[in-house]
Design a protein around this motif. Structure first.
Motif: not given
Length: 277
Positions: A173-187, A250-264
């Motif tokens: 992508s140009c500057q978009l960064m996207v991922g997902m984090t899944l926490l295990e039960p009891n975390n 309790s445990n959950y899932t989240f999507i993180w998305a970033m934009a800006g100057e650094n692609y790292t």
């Protein structure tokens, strides 16, 4: 389109709970038969939710973007977060998405429509868009093909799996960064020790939560932390100057998305727990 302006960390020190939520919390992204968008002035990131039912839903620039079509100067990632099967059509080409699959659509694609296979069990799509200067190919990445990274431990209550979708070594992508984090039960903990990255902002969508569950999302400058309580399928806009960490009931899932100057992922400034206040 809901507009959120940039806020000074000096002002946030004096914010009430309601003022904090009005500036950074997106409470109602997902409405049946609609696309809901929130436009952040932090790096011009746009986040949205869509639930197509009987009719397809079309990405529309509306009055806010002042362009001929939504992706005239933008790129977008579309993640299926639940519900029934769905598909996205890009200039007539169809891409099937199941839960946790991600579709990236590059700059310049004029026709993007969202569909559910069944109106009785509609798909739920999360949308994240950043400005773009160049076209990258449209690409579907099913969760089964995304490379998992396992981090944390049960002892630290942060045993989790991270899937990177749009990043330097994945979907380009140009500057978009996207991922997902899944926490295990009891975390319940994520991103601790906390960090900031002044060169890019971030947005979080929390989901896969029970109705009574909550996430305590921590933000603010390291020496002036604040928190908000987040419900299922609510999003948080995280400024570049702010930490972003959380713990759930309790445990959950989240999507993180970033934009800006650094692609790292190498520009993070970690904050030791003992320095947080």
């Amino acid at each position: 389109m809901d507009i959120r302006y940039e806020v000074s960390p000096k002002d946030v020190k004096r914010y009430t709970t309601e003022e904090l939520r009005e500036s950074f919390l997106v409470e109602s992204l997902f409405k049946e038969g609609e696309i809901s968008f929130t436009y952040s002035h932090y790096d011009r990131l746009v986040i949205g939710g869509a639930i197509p039912t009987k009719e397809e839903l079309t990405l529309d620039a509306g009055d806010t973007l002042r362009t001929e079509h939504f992706l005239e100067r933008r790129e977008i990632a579309i993640i299926h977060i639940g519900g029934g099967k769905g598909k996205v059509k890009v200039n007539g080409e169809s891409y099937k998405l199941e839960k946790r699959d991600c579709l990236y659509v590059g700059k310049g694609n004029e026709q993007v429509t969202l569909h559910s296979d069944s109106s009785a069990d509609p798909a739920r799509f999360y949308l994240v868009s950043a400005t773009a200067h160049k076209n990258y190919p449209t690409r579907l990445l099913p969760i089964a093909e995304a490379e998992p990274t396992h981090l944390g431990s049960d002892a630290e209550s942060n045993n989790r799996t991270i899937y990177k979708y749009v990043h330097e070594d994945g979907i380009q992508s140009c500057q978009l960064m996207v991922g997902m984090t899944l926490l295990e039960p009891n975390n319940m903990w994520n991103t601790m020790p906390a960090h900031v990255h002044d060169r890019r902002m971030e947005a979080y969508l929390y989901f896969d939560m029970e109705p009574a569950s909550r996430v305590f999302h921590f933000m603010g400058q390291p020496n002036e932390t604040r928190h908000m309580l987040i419900e299922n399928e609510q999003a948080v806009i995280s400024p570049p100057w702010s930490i972003h960490s959380g713990v759930g009931t309790s445990n959950y899932t989240f999507i993180w998305a970033m934009a800006g100057e650094n692609y790292t992922f190498k520009d993070m400034d970690f904050v030791p727990v003992e320095e947080l206040k």
